[in-house]
Write a protein that holds these residues in place. Sequence first.
Motif, short mmCIF file in Angstrom:
data_model
loop_
_atom_site.label_atom_id
_atom_site.label_comp_id
_atom_site.label_asym_id
_atom_site.label_seq_id
_atom_site.Cartn_x
_atom_site.Cartn_y
_atom_site.Cartn_z
N TYR A 128 -8.92 11.32 5.98
CA TYR A 128 -8.08 10.29 6.60
C TYR A 128 -6.08 9.93 6.19
CZ TYR A 128 -6.54 5.17 7.43
OH TYR A 128 -6.13 4.38 7.64
N PRO A 129 -5.61 10.04 6.66
CA PRO A 129 -3.85 9.99 6.40
C PRO A 129 -3.36 8.79 5.27
CG PRO A 129 -4.22 9.22 8.32
CD PRO A 129 -5.48 9.12 8.22
N ALA A 130 -2.45 9.54 4.47
CA ALA A 130 -1.68 8.42 3.65
C ALA A 130 -0.56 8.46 4.41
CB ALA A 130 -1.49 9.16 2.17
N VAL A 131 -0.14 7.25 4.76
CA VAL A 131 0.40 6.69 6.08
C VAL A 131 1.71 5.27 5.89
CG1 VAL A 131 0.44 8.54 7.94
CG2 VAL A 131 -0.45 5.77 8.12
N PRO A 132 2.61 4.68 5.37
CA PRO A 132 3.34 3.68 5.20
C PRO A 132 2.79 2.63 6.51
CG PRO A 132 4.65 5.23 5.73
CD PRO A 132 3.71 6.15 5.31
N ASP A 133 3.40 1.73 6.42
CA ASP A 133 3.33 0.67 7.47
C ASP A 133 4.39 1.12 8.62
OD1 ASP A 133 2.51 -2.39 8.76
OD2 ASP A 133 4.78 -2.38 8.12
N PHE A 134 4.11 0.85 9.72
CA PHE A 134 5.40 1.66 10.36
C PHE A 134 6.70 0.46 10.31
CE2 PHE A 134 6.69 2.41 14.93
CZ PHE A 134 7.49 3.11 14.64
N PHE A 135 6.16 -1.05 10.50
CA PHE A 135 7.01 -1.66 10.65
C PHE A 135 7.60 -1.62 9.24
CE2 PHE A 135 8.56 -6.57 9.39
CZ PHE A 135 9.63 -6.43 10.46
N LEU A 136 7.62 -1.43 7.82
CA LEU A 136 8.35 -1.94 7.10
C LEU A 136 8.82 -0.13 6.79
CD1 LEU A 136 5.58 -2.45 3.94
CD2 LEU A 136 7.64 -3.68 5.03
N MET A 194 4.72 10.46 -7.05
CA MET A 194 3.15 10.96 -7.73
C MET A 194 2.45 9.55 -7.89
SD MET A 194 4.00 11.95 -11.28
CE MET A 194 1.95 12.52 -12.22
N GLU A 195 3.58 8.18 -6.73
CA GLU A 195 2.18 6.98 -6.33
C GLU A 195 1.91 6.85 -4.51
OE1 GLU A 195 4.52 7.41 -10.05
OE2 GLU A 195 5.18 7.52 -8.62
N CYS A 196 3.11 7.63 -3.83
CA CYS A 196 2.67 7.05 -2.72
C CYS A 196 1.10 7.57 -1.51
CB CYS A 196 3.79 7.87 -1.95
SG CYS A 196 5.64 7.64 -2.16
N ALA A 197 0.45 8.39 -1.70
CA ALA A 197 -0.14 8.83 -1.26
C ALA A 197 -0.98 7.53 -1.55
CB ALA A 197 -1.17 10.17 -1.22
N PRO A 198 -1.70 7.50 -2.86
CA PRO A 198 -2.40 6.34 -3.13
C PRO A 198 -2.03 4.84 -2.67
CG PRO A 198 -1.79 7.10 -4.84
CD PRO A 198 -1.82 7.99 -3.83
N MET A 199 -0.92 4.32 -2.79
CA MET A 199 -0.62 2.97 -2.06
C MET A 199 -0.65 3.15 -0.99
SD MET A 199 3.82 2.41 -3.13
CE MET A 199 4.35 -0.17 -1.91
N PHE A 200 -0.15 3.59 0.06
CA PHE A 200 -0.44 3.55 1.33
C PHE A 200 -1.74 3.36 1.73
CE2 PHE A 200 3.20 6.64 1.90
CZ PHE A 200 4.29 5.59 1.31
N VAL A 201 -2.61 4.57 0.98
CA VAL A 201 -4.44 4.50 1.57
C VAL A 201 -4.78 3.31 0.79
CG1 VAL A 201 -6.02 5.55 0.88
CG2 VAL A 201 -4.41 6.73 1.24
N ILE A 202 -4.61 3.20 -0.25
CA ILE A 202 -5.02 2.24 -0.88
C ILE A 202 -4.48 0.15 0.19
CG2 ILE A 202 -4.85 0.15 -2.74
CD1 ILE A 202 -5.07 2.55 -4.86
N CYS A 208 -3.42 -4.49 3.90
CA CYS A 208 -1.45 -4.79 3.10
C CYS A 208 -1.37 -4.35 3.72
CB CYS A 208 -1.99 -5.28 1.97
SG CYS A 208 -2.86 -5.96 1.37
N ARG A 209 0.48 -4.12 3.45
CA ARG A 209 1.37 -3.46 4.09
C ARG A 209 2.15 -2.99 2.81
NH1 ARG A 209 4.81 -7.50 6.88
NH2 ARG A 209 4.40 -8.50 5.95
N ALA A 210 2.55 -1.48 2.84
CA ALA A 210 3.07 -1.26 2.06
C ALA A 210 3.69 0.16 2.59
CB ALA A 210 2.18 -0.14 1.29
N GLY A 211 5.69 0.12 2.24
CA GLY A 211 6.36 1.11 2.76
C GLY A 211 6.99 1.38 0.79
N ALA A 212 7.33 2.49 1.06
CA ALA A 212 8.41 2.84 -0.32
C ALA A 212 9.72 3.38 -0.05
CB ALA A 212 7.51 4.15 -0.43
N VAL A 213 10.57 3.48 -0.73
CA VAL A 213 11.69 4.11 -0.74
C VAL A 213 12.53 4.93 -2.12
CG1 VAL A 213 13.08 1.61 -1.59
CG2 VAL A 213 14.38 3.25 -0.41
N LEU A 214 12.95 5.31 -2.08
CA LEU A 214 12.78 6.06 -3.47
C LEU A 214 14.32 6.99 -3.23
CD1 LEU A 214 10.03 8.39 -2.87
CD2 LEU A 214 10.08 6.31 -3.97
N VAL A 215 15.00 7.74 -4.63
CA VAL A 215 16.18 8.12 -4.46
C VAL A 215 15.66 9.76 -5.51
CG1 VAL A 215 16.74 7.36 -6.96
CG2 VAL A 215 18.55 7.64 -5.49
#
Length: 257
Positions: A128-136, A194-202, A208-215
Motif C-alpha cells: 500500500y502506498p504512502a501518499v498525501p491528500d491530493f487537495f492539500l 523521518m515522518e512522512c510515510a507513516p503520517m500519510f498512511v495513518i 483524515c487528510r495529511a500533507g507535508a511541507v519541508l525545507v
Amino acid sequence: MSETKKKMLHIACGEGDVGEYVFLPGSPERTIKIAKHFDSYEKIAQHREHTTYTGYLDGVKVSVTSTGMGGPSTAICMEELVKLGAHTFIRVGTCASTSLKVKMGDVVIPNGAVKMEGTSNHYVPLEYPAVPDFFLLKELEKAAIKLNYDYNVGVSITKDSFYTQIEPETKPVGYELRNKWDAYEKSGATNTCMECAPMFVIASTLNCRAGAVLVSANNYKAYSSDKKTYPADFESRPIEVAIEAMRQVIKADQSSK
C-alpha cells in the motif's frame, strides 16, 4: 492534570483543547514559531516530546502539536489528535536533499514517500502506498508559488534511523543500506525525512487528510553535522507555506458546507 477532563495519554490534551486543523512539526521548539502566525494562541500542554498550542486562524480554531522524531511518536500523536476531533494535518519540518533538484533552503512538498520504516507496516500491507491528500498537496504548491519560494514536488524517503543514512558503512547491514539508498535515488527520490510515510498512511486509514511541507537543510551530498551550517534562516519558509495553505483549505471547506 484535571480530574474532570480526561486527557490523552501521550499528548496530554483533552476534549475541546485542539482544533480540527493541526500543524505537525517534529520539534517542540518549532511549535511556538508556528503558533505566532495564528491570530491568537495559548499553550495547552507539554508532555514528553509533544507540545501543543491552540489558537485561531481567520476565526477558525487550529492547533500545532509536535510529533517528536520518527514514526512511532508521530503515529501516537496523530491517533490521539484524531480522537479529539482533528481531521486535517500539515507536517512542517526539515529534510535532506537526495537529488540535485533540491538545494539548501528549497521548499520541498512530498507527493509520496518510500516506506523505509516500520510504523506503516502496523497499519497497511507493504504494497500500500504512502501518499498525501491530493487537495492539500495542491494547496501547498499554490502557497509556495504565491510566496515565490524555490520549491520541489517529489518523492521523500522515510527512514527510521538517522545515522544509518549518513554512516551506513559503520553498520552491520551497511551494504544493504547503501544499495537501497542508491536505488531510491536512481528511482527519482528528491529528499528524505523521518515522518512522512507513516503520517500519510495513518491519515488514510483514519479517513483524515495529511500533507507535508519541508525545507532542505543541505545541498545534495553535502551533509554537515556542524550546527553553524544549519539553515535556521530558512526555517520560516515551510511555516509560511503551511499557514497560507491551511488558510485556503479552511476557506474551501467553509465554502463547501
